[in-house]
Motif scaffolding. Structure first.
Motif, PDB file in Angstrom:
ATOM      1  N   GLY A   7       1.553   2.668 -12.101  1.00 28.97           N
ATOM      2  CA  GLY A   7       2.956   2.934 -11.811  1.00 28.97           C
ATOM      3  C   GLY A   7       3.722   1.818 -11.140  1.00 28.97           C
ATOM      4  N   MET A   8       3.028   0.782 -10.638  1.00 32.78           N
ATOM      5  CA  MET A   8       3.702  -0.270  -9.896  1.00 32.78           C
ATOM      6  C   MET A   8       4.180  -1.379 -10.842  1.00 32.78           C
ATOM      7  SD  MET A   8       1.148   1.317  -8.330  1.00 32.78           S
ATOM      8  CE  MET A   8      -0.253   0.310  -8.824  1.00 32.78           C
ATOM      9  N   ALA A   9       5.201  -2.110 -10.378  1.00 35.74           N
ATOM     10  CA  ALA A   9       5.629  -3.308 -11.090  1.00 35.74           C
ATOM     11  C   ALA A   9       4.825  -4.517 -10.599  1.00 35.74           C
ATOM     12  CB  ALA A   9       7.125  -3.547 -10.898  1.00 35.74           C
ATOM     13  N   TRP A  10       4.760  -4.697  -9.278  1.00 32.57           N
ATOM     14  CA  TRP A  10       3.991  -5.825  -8.712  1.00 32.57           C
ATOM     15  C   TRP A  10       3.389  -5.347  -7.399  1.00 32.57           C
ATOM     16  CZ3 TRP A  10       2.624 -10.326 -10.900  1.00 32.57           C
ATOM     17  CH2 TRP A  10       2.108 -11.337 -10.089  1.00 32.57           C
ATOM     18  N   GLY A  11       2.090  -5.103  -7.383  1.00 29.35           N
ATOM     19  CA  GLY A  11       1.425  -4.496  -6.235  1.00 29.35           C
ATOM     20  C   GLY A  11       0.888  -5.512  -5.249  1.00 29.35           C
ATOM     21  N   GLU A  12       1.456  -5.535  -4.056  1.00 31.35           N
ATOM     22  CA  GLU A  12       1.062  -6.476  -3.003  1.00 31.35           C
ATOM     23  C   GLU A  12       0.557  -5.737  -1.767  1.00 31.35           C
ATOM     24  OE1 GLU A  12       0.797  -9.642  -2.705  1.00 31.35           O
ATOM     25  OE2 GLU A  12       2.131 -10.663  -4.135  1.00 31.35           O
ATOM     26  N   GLY A  13      -0.178  -6.482  -0.931  1.00 33.16           N
ATOM     27  CA  GLY A  13      -0.568  -6.008   0.389  1.00 33.16           C
ATOM     28  C   GLY A  13      -1.391  -4.748   0.449  1.00 33.16           C
ATOM     29  N   PRO A  14      -2.321  -4.477  -0.484  1.00 34.13           N
ATOM     30  CA  PRO A  14      -3.073  -3.221  -0.415  1.00 34.13           C
ATOM     31  C   PRO A  14      -3.870  -3.104   0.880  1.00 34.13           C
ATOM     32  CG  PRO A  14      -4.156  -4.762  -1.900  1.00 34.13           C
ATOM     33  CD  PRO A  14      -2.834  -5.362  -1.545  1.00 34.13           C
ATOM     34  N   PRO A 232      -4.768 -11.048 -11.415  1.00 33.02           N
ATOM     35  CA  PRO A 232      -5.120 -10.397 -10.151  1.00 33.02           C
ATOM     36  C   PRO A 232      -4.192 -10.859  -9.033  1.00 33.02           C
ATOM     37  CG  PRO A 232      -6.686 -12.142 -10.644  1.00 33.02           C
ATOM     38  CD  PRO A 232      -5.770 -12.055 -11.819  1.00 33.02           C
ATOM     39  N   ILE A 233      -3.579  -9.895  -8.340  1.00 31.66           N
ATOM     40  CA  ILE A 233      -2.569 -10.203  -7.329  1.00 31.66           C
ATOM     41  C   ILE A 233      -3.149 -10.158  -5.920  1.00 31.66           C
ATOM     42  CG2 ILE A 233      -0.324  -9.554  -6.398  1.00 31.66           C
ATOM     43  CD1 ILE A 233       0.144  -8.012  -9.065  1.00 31.66           C
ATOM     44  N   ALA A 234      -3.786  -9.048  -5.567  1.00 32.45           N
ATOM     45  CA  ALA A 234      -4.247  -8.850  -4.199  1.00 32.45           C
ATOM     46  C   ALA A 234      -5.441  -7.916  -4.194  1.00 32.45           C
ATOM     47  CB  ALA A 234      -3.117  -8.281  -3.335  1.00 32.45           C
ATOM     48  N   CYS A 235      -6.131  -7.835  -3.054  1.00 27.68           N
ATOM     49  CA  CYS A 235      -7.328  -7.000  -2.972  1.00 27.68           C
ATOM     50  C   CYS A 235      -7.550  -6.559  -1.534  1.00 27.68           C
ATOM     51  CB  CYS A 235      -8.550  -7.757  -3.496  1.00 27.68           C
ATOM     52  SG  CYS A 235      -8.832  -9.377  -2.735  1.00 27.68           S
ATOM     53  N   CYS A 236      -8.327  -5.483  -1.393  1.00 28.36           N
ATOM     54  CA  CYS A 236      -8.728  -5.025  -0.066  1.00 28.36           C
ATOM     55  C   CYS A 236      -9.963  -4.152  -0.206  1.00 28.36           C
ATOM     56  CB  CYS A 236      -7.613  -4.255   0.641  1.00 28.36           C
ATOM     57  SG  CYS A 236      -7.373  -2.545   0.069  1.00 28.36           S
ATOM     58  N   GLY A 237     -10.725  -4.042   0.872  1.00 27.03           N
ATOM     59  CA  GLY A 237     -11.888  -3.179   0.885  1.00 27.03           C
ATOM     60  C   GLY A 237     -11.619  -1.902   1.651  1.00 27.03           C
ATOM     61  N   VAL A 245      -8.380  -3.803  -6.258  1.00 31.60           N
ATOM     62  CA  VAL A 245      -7.704  -4.996  -6.766  1.00 31.60           C
ATOM     63  C   VAL A 245      -6.444  -4.571  -7.512  1.00 31.60           C
ATOM     64  CG1 VAL A 245      -7.919  -7.087  -8.157  1.00 31.60           C
ATOM     65  CG2 VAL A 245      -9.956  -6.086  -7.091  1.00 31.60           C
ATOM     66  N   THR A 246      -5.322  -5.239  -7.257  1.00 26.32           N
ATOM     67  CA  THR A 246      -4.120  -4.995  -8.046  1.00 26.32           C
ATOM     68  C   THR A 246      -4.072  -6.012  -9.173  1.00 26.32           C
ATOM     69  OG1 THR A 246      -2.771  -6.356  -6.540  1.00 26.32           O
ATOM     70  CG2 THR A 246      -2.823  -3.984  -6.138  1.00 26.32           C
ATOM     71  N   LEU A 247      -3.893  -5.498 -10.401  1.00 28.47           N
ATOM     72  CA  LEU A 247      -3.877  -6.336 -11.599  1.00 28.47           C
ATOM     73  C   LEU A 247      -2.555  -6.157 -12.334  1.00 28.47           C
ATOM     74  CD1 LEU A 247      -7.444  -5.713 -13.116  1.00 28.47           C
ATOM     75  CD2 LEU A 247      -6.693  -7.665 -11.742  1.00 28.47           C
ATOM     76  N   ALA A 248      -1.899  -7.260 -12.657  1.00 29.76           N
ATOM     77  CA  ALA A 248      -0.628  -7.232 -13.369  1.00 29.76           C
ATOM     78  C   ALA A 248      -0.825  -7.621 -14.827  1.00 29.76           C
ATOM     79  CB  ALA A 248       0.369  -8.197 -12.723  1.00 29.76           C
ATOM     80  N   LEU A 259       8.132 -11.791 -15.118  1.00 35.64           N
ATOM     81  CA  LEU A 259       8.684 -11.414 -13.829  1.00 35.64           C
ATOM     82  C   LEU A 259      10.209 -11.465 -13.855  1.00 35.64           C
ATOM     83  CD1 LEU A 259       6.232 -13.227 -11.387  1.00 35.64           C
ATOM     84  CD2 LEU A 259       6.608 -10.771 -11.533  1.00 35.64           C
ATOM     85  N   ALA A 260      10.740 -12.506 -14.478  1.00 37.17           N
ATOM     86  CA  ALA A 260      12.200 -12.625 -14.567  1.00 37.17           C
ATOM     87  C   ALA A 260      12.801 -11.477 -15.372  1.00 37.17           C
ATOM     88  CB  ALA A 260      12.576 -13.966 -15.193  1.00 37.17           C
ATOM     89  N   ALA A 261      12.076 -11.038 -16.405  1.00 36.87           N
ATOM     90  CA  ALA A 261      12.554  -9.945 -17.250  1.00 36.87           C
ATOM     91  C   ALA A 261      12.188  -8.576 -16.697  1.00 36.87           C
ATOM     92  CB  ALA A 261      11.977 -10.094 -18.656  1.00 36.87           C
ATOM     93  N   LYS A 262      11.474  -8.550 -15.576  1.00 35.22           N
ATOM     94  CA  LYS A 262      11.013  -7.313 -14.937  1.00 35.22           C
ATOM     95  C   LYS A 262      10.234  -6.441 -15.921  1.00 35.22           C
ATOM     96  CE  LYS A 262      14.552  -7.258 -11.360  1.00 35.22           C
ATOM     97  NZ  LYS A 262      15.603  -6.496 -10.653  1.00 35.22           N
ATOM     98  N   SER A 263       9.340  -7.100 -16.666  1.00 33.17           N
ATOM     99  CA  SER A 263       8.523  -6.391 -17.650  1.00 33.17           C
ATOM    100  C   SER A 263       7.047  -6.377 -17.262  1.00 33.17           C
ATOM    101  CB  SER A 263       8.696  -7.027 -19.033  1.00 33.17           C
ATOM    102  OG  SER A 263       8.251  -8.372 -19.030  1.00 33.17           O
ATOM    103  N   VAL A 264       6.763  -6.623 -15.983  1.00 27.36           N
ATOM    104  CA  VAL A 264       5.380  -6.640 -15.503  1.00 27.36           C
ATOM    105  C   VAL A 264       4.972  -5.236 -15.074  1.00 27.36           C
ATOM    106  CG1 VAL A 264       3.789  -7.605 -13.807  1.00 27.36           C
ATOM    107  CG2 VAL A 264       5.633  -9.022 -14.724  1.00 27.36           C
ATOM    108  N   GLU A 265       3.731  -4.869 -15.374  1.00 27.37           N
ATOM    109  CA  GLU A 265       3.174  -3.596 -14.928  1.00 27.37           C
ATOM    110  C   GLU A 265       1.890  -3.867 -14.146  1.00 27.37           C
ATOM    111  OE1 GLU A 265       2.557  -1.147 -18.321  1.00 27.37           O
ATOM    112  OE2 GLU A 265       4.707  -0.880 -18.740  1.00 27.37           O
TER     113      GLU A 265
END
Length: 275
Positions: A7-14, A232-237, A245-248, A259-265
């Motif tokens: 459901g996310m566009a760009w998942g950061e900071g998990p 792969p954007i970010a990760c946490c345990g 892991v967040t994967l775009a 990213l410019a077109a906001k078409s990332v999932e």
């Protein structure tokens, strides 16, 4: 890897806290969590980026464009620390120690608006709310993690394609800057470190355009996990052997274009760490 959430566009900071996952959707201006048993988002007026739980359990966030650290009230981020007098650019990742001190990326320039690159910094927010510049001259500071029970701070320098280590002195200041891992040399010339997570075996690194999750320690590559076409954007345990892991995905388009077109999932994937 097994899919955990979508459901996310760009998942950061998990971050994992008390049996639930929390993360920022910086493109969608949402805070996601399953703390009540269902994966859902709260829309924000302005996006959060890095997240961290204080020792007293409160959730804090680097408010990307607002140059402040926010504290979660349940439906919004109130101001915890105003960094307007210090920050030179957007805020990125966030990490804290057991004494309640926070360290946050001051990226230095707004890449999304076309600003030319310039060096970033690390800012330190003490437990009393006061803020200082902890380190300067960092090439797009990104992921942050502590090693050695808080005695070493690792920062991912995305543009410099490396992890840099600092010794954390008793007063919280940073000293003895040194190379921890040359990500370009260890993983590949396309690998640009974003989010990181420290474990007893080393530091997991999400390498975005390197299409790999890498575990490194003291400039040695321990293992890599290929993520195929995903970034792969970010990760946490979770403290129990699982790594999130967040994967775009971009549908085959170059990352910057998507990213410019906001078409990332983005999805969250989970795997069991080797012990």
């Amino acid at each position: 890897m097994k899919q955990y959430a979508t459901g996310m566009a760009w998942g950061e900071g998990p971050r994992w806290h008390q049996g639930a996952l929390w993360l920022s959707d910086t493109q969608g201006s949402k805070l996601w969590t399953d703390h009540d048993g269902r994966w859902k988002a709260t829309r924000l007026n302005s996006p959060s980026n890095g997240l961290w739980f204080l020792p007293d359990g409160r959730l804090t966030a680097a408010m990307t464009h607002e140059k402040r650290i926010g504290v979660w009230t349940g439906d919004r981020f109130d101001t915890y620390a105003d960094l307007g007098a210090l920050a030179t650019g957007p805020l990125g990742d966030l990490v804290g120690d057991q004494q309640g001190n926070l360290y946050v990326d001051d990226v230095g320039f707004a890449a999304h608006t076309g600003e030319p690159p310039r060096s970033g910094r690390l800012l330190r927010v003490a437990a009393d709310g006061s803020a200082t510049v902890a380190a300067e001259g960092i090439g797009f500071p990104n992921g942050l993690a502590f090693l050695d029970h808080g005695r070493t701070l690792i920062v991912a320098e995305t543009n410099a394609q490396r992890l840099t280590a600092f010794t954390v002195d008793d007063d919280g200041t940073l000293a003895d800057r040194r190379l921890y891992a040359d990500i370009a040399a260890l993983v590949g010339s396309d690998a640009r470190p974003d989010g990181i997570w420290a474990t007893p075996r080393g530091v997991w690194v999400a390498t975005t355009t390197g299409h790999a999750l890498a575990l490194v320690r003291d400039n040695t590559l321990i293992t890599t996990i290929n993520t195929g076409a995903a970034f792969p954007i970010a990760c946490c345990g979770d403290g129990g052997g699982r790594l999130f892991v967040t994967l775009a995905t971009t549908g085959g388009r170059p990352l910057a274009e998507a990213l410019a077109a906001k078409s990332v999932e983005t999805t969250v994937e989970v795997m069991e760490e080797a012990q």
